[in-house]
Motif scaffolding. Structure first.
Motif, PDB file in Angstrom:
ATOM      1  N   ARG A 175      59.304   6.523  54.245  1.00 46.68           N
ATOM      2  CA  ARG A 175      59.724   5.687  55.372  1.00 46.68           C
ATOM      3  C   ARG A 175      59.940   6.543  56.615  1.00 46.68           C
ATOM      4  NH1 ARG A 175      61.967   3.795  50.710  1.00 46.68           N
ATOM      5  NH2 ARG A 175      61.698   1.546  50.300  1.00 46.68           N
ATOM      6  N   ASP A 176      59.700   5.959  57.766  1.00 44.51           N
ATOM      7  CA  ASP A 176      59.904   6.668  59.029  1.00 44.51           C
ATOM      8  C   ASP A 176      61.337   7.190  59.126  1.00 44.51           C
ATOM      9  OD1 ASP A 176      57.398   6.541  60.071  1.00 44.51           O
ATOM     10  OD2 ASP A 176      57.773   4.859  61.428  1.00 44.51           O
ATOM     11  N   GLY A 177      61.472   8.466  59.444  1.00 46.30           N
ATOM     12  CA  GLY A 177      62.785   9.058  59.624  1.00 46.30           C
ATOM     13  C   GLY A 177      63.528   9.363  58.341  1.00 46.30           C
ATOM     14  N   ARG A 178      62.883   9.173  57.187  1.00 45.37           N
ATOM     15  CA  ARG A 178      63.574   9.408  55.910  1.00 45.37           C
ATOM     16  C   ARG A 178      62.711  10.266  54.983  1.00 45.37           C
ATOM     17  NH1 ARG A 178      65.390   3.243  54.773  1.00 45.37           N
ATOM     18  NH2 ARG A 178      66.086   4.065  52.761  1.00 45.37           N
ATOM     19  N   LEU A 179      62.122  11.291  55.562  1.00 48.55           N
ATOM     20  CA  LEU A 179      61.250  12.190  54.819  1.00 48.55           C
ATOM     21  C   LEU A 179      61.961  12.820  53.631  1.00 48.55           C
ATOM     22  CD1 LEU A 179      58.595  13.846  54.520  1.00 48.55           C
ATOM     23  CD2 LEU A 179      59.568  15.484  56.155  1.00 48.55           C
ATOM     24  N   GLU A 180      63.237  13.187  53.814  1.00 50.78           N
ATOM     25  CA  GLU A 180      63.980  13.863  52.747  1.00 50.78           C
ATOM     26  C   GLU A 180      64.098  12.983  51.498  1.00 50.78           C
ATOM     27  OE1 GLU A 180      66.845  11.415  55.044  1.00 50.78           O
ATOM     28  OE2 GLU A 180      65.264  12.848  55.597  1.00 50.78           O
ATOM     29  N   GLU A 181      64.114  11.668  51.680  1.00 51.79           N
ATOM     30  CA  GLU A 181      64.198  10.763  50.529  1.00 51.79           C
ATOM     31  C   GLU A 181      62.894  10.784  49.727  1.00 51.79           C
ATOM     32  OE1 GLU A 181      65.413   6.834  51.581  1.00 51.79           O
ATOM     33  OE2 GLU A 181      67.152   7.518  52.738  1.00 51.79           O
ATOM     34  N   ALA A 182      61.771  10.815  50.419  1.00 56.06           N
ATOM     35  CA  ALA A 182      60.479  10.877  49.732  1.00 56.06           C
ATOM     36  C   ALA A 182      60.351  12.183  48.963  1.00 56.06           C
ATOM     37  CB  ALA A 182      59.339  10.735  50.742  1.00 56.06           C
ATOM     38  N   VAL A 183      60.778  13.282  49.585  1.00 55.22           N
ATOM     39  CA  VAL A 183      60.714  14.581  48.924  1.00 55.22           C
ATOM     40  C   VAL A 183      61.626  14.599  47.701  1.00 55.22           C
ATOM     41  CG1 VAL A 183      61.184  17.053  49.189  1.00 55.22           C
ATOM     42  CG2 VAL A 183      60.086  15.786  51.045  1.00 55.22           C
ATOM     43  N   ALA A 184      62.819  14.030  47.823  1.00 50.53           N
ATOM     44  CA  ALA A 184      63.755  13.973  46.695  1.00 50.53           C
ATOM     45  C   ALA A 184      63.188  13.154  45.552  1.00 50.53           C
ATOM     46  CB  ALA A 184      65.093  13.396  47.155  1.00 50.53           C
ATOM     47  N   ASP A 185      62.490  12.075  45.883  1.00 43.19           N
ATOM     48  CA  ASP A 185      61.870  11.253  44.839  1.00 43.19           C
ATOM     49  C   ASP A 185      60.800  12.043  44.088  1.00 43.19           C
ATOM     50  OD1 ASP A 185      63.448   9.098  45.442  1.00 43.19           O
ATOM     51  OD2 ASP A 185      61.928   8.025  46.604  1.00 43.19           O
ATOM     52  N   ILE A 186      60.015  12.814  44.811  1.00 40.54           N
ATOM     53  CA  ILE A 186      58.974  13.619  44.164  1.00 40.54           C
ATOM     54  C   ILE A 186      59.602  14.698  43.287  1.00 40.54           C
ATOM     55  CG2 ILE A 186      57.100  15.272  44.585  1.00 40.54           C
ATOM     56  CD1 ILE A 186      56.381  13.600  47.055  1.00 40.54           C
ATOM     57  N   GLU A 187      60.660  15.316  43.774  1.00 40.99           N
ATOM     58  CA  GLU A 187      61.355  16.329  42.973  1.00 40.99           C
ATOM     59  C   GLU A 187      61.911  15.701  41.687  1.00 40.99           C
ATOM     60  OE1 GLU A 187      61.414  19.434  43.159  1.00 40.99           O
ATOM     61  OE2 GLU A 187      60.957  19.999  45.194  1.00 40.99           O
ATOM     62  N   ALA A 188      62.415  14.479  41.791  1.00 41.13           N
ATOM     63  CA  ALA A 188      62.945  13.783  40.610  1.00 41.13           C
ATOM     64  C   ALA A 188      61.834  13.515  39.602  1.00 41.13           C
ATOM     65  CB  ALA A 188      63.622  12.478  41.030  1.00 41.13           C
ATOM     66  N   ILE A 189      60.656  13.174  40.107  1.00 40.20           N
ATOM     67  CA  ILE A 189      59.505  12.958  39.219  1.00 40.20           C
ATOM     68  C   ILE A 189      59.158  14.238  38.475  1.00 40.20           C
ATOM     69  CG2 ILE A 189      57.010  12.516  39.200  1.00 40.20           C
ATOM     70  CD1 ILE A 189      57.539  10.548  41.554  1.00 40.20           C
ATOM     71  N   ILE A 190      59.151  15.356  39.178  1.00 42.12           N
ATOM     72  CA  ILE A 190      58.814  16.645  38.559  1.00 42.12           C
ATOM     73  C   ILE A 190      59.839  16.988  37.477  1.00 42.12           C
ATOM     74  CG2 ILE A 190      58.426  19.101  38.954  1.00 42.12           C
ATOM     75  CD1 ILE A 190      56.355  17.112  40.193  1.00 42.12           C
ATOM     76  N   ILE A 191      61.114  16.775  37.783  1.00 41.22           N
ATOM     77  CA  ILE A 191      62.173  17.045  36.799  1.00 41.22           C
ATOM     78  C   ILE A 191      61.971  16.190  35.558  1.00 41.22           C
ATOM     79  CG2 ILE A 191      64.647  16.813  36.325  1.00 41.22           C
ATOM     80  CD1 ILE A 191      65.116  17.551  39.291  1.00 41.22           C
ATOM     81  N   ALA A 192      61.686  14.906  35.763  1.00 45.12           N
ATOM     82  CA  ALA A 192      61.482  14.010  34.625  1.00 45.12           C
ATOM     83  C   ALA A 192      60.282  14.442  33.794  1.00 45.12           C
ATOM     84  CB  ALA A 192      61.285  12.576  35.122  1.00 45.12           C
ATOM     85  N   GLU A 193      59.217  14.843  34.452  1.00 49.10           N
ATOM     86  CA  GLU A 193      58.023  15.292  33.732  1.00 49.10           C
ATOM     87  C   GLU A 193      58.306  16.565  32.934  1.00 49.10           C
ATOM     88  OE1 GLU A 193      55.060  14.052  33.227  1.00 49.10           O
ATOM     89  OE2 GLU A 193      55.278  12.246  34.445  1.00 49.10           O
TER      90      GLU A 193
END
Length: 205
Positions: A175-193
């Protein structure tokens, strides 16, 4: 498949793709700052460098003849033509990093993601999506790196690409202005994997 009781965490092959203008470069830049054992591939392309881009860092800029020679000789893991330009990932970057035990991140077009899925079914495919098509249209309009005809063509391609999200393992909204949230979601995916009982084991042909 039997459970892997060693809790070993083999390296992942992570594909991040999505429509033009969704913020793939910004996400990758933030992931690089995490200072983890990762390799971020540098794609080859036949498009011209944009202002501020560095050859070998942002992309490997090639003429069409050289690119197609690499493609035909098997030096590219995948390649795709997008909006009249070629893009591809050098095979050696991926195979060497995986051998070193590093997670490998590929930033590629939606078309190329399908190729990676066929070559490496155990790859993790993440679709980076905008909050809305209207938001994406605004981003592309603000880019000012191409003329109106090119921007309109990219927008139409983006509309088609958004319909491909069902072919991915995960969808992350940037989302616009919420880049850190997208990055955190990807990091969470990596942790889960990394915590999977039956881990993904990537094998490239």
């Amino acid at each position: 498949m039997d459970a892997d009781t060693s809790c070993e965490s083999p390296p992942l092959l992570v594909v991040i793709s999505g429509p033009s203008g969704v913020g793939k470069d910004s996400v990758i830049d933030e992931l690089k700052k995490k200072n983890r054992p990762r390799h971020f591939t540098v794609s080859a392309t036949t498009r011209s460098p944009r202002a501020g881009e560095t050859d070998g860092v942002d992309y490997i800029f090639l003429d069409t003849e050289t690119f197609l020679e690499m493609r035909n000789s098997g030096q590219l893991l995948e390649s795709a033509e997008y909006s009249g330009r070629w893009y591809g990932v050098p095979r050696s970057q991926v195979s060497e990093a995986l051998k070193q035990g590093k997670d490998v991140f590929l930033k590629i077009e939606v078309q190329g993601a399908g190729t990676i899925r066929a070559l490496a079914p155990e790859a993790v495919l993440i679709f980076l999506a905008p909050a809305s098509f209207e938001e994406l249209a605004v981003r592309l309009g603000q880019r000012r790196t191409e003329g109106p005809e090119e921007a309109a063509r990219r927008l139409e391609i983006a509309r088609q690409e958004l319909a491909q999200v069902g072919r991915y393992d995960y969808c992350v909204v940037n989302r616009d202005g919420r880049l850190e949230e997208a990055v955190a979601d990807i990091e969470a995916i990596i942790i889960a994997e990394k915590c999977r009982v039956a881990p993904r084991r990537v094998k490239l042909d």
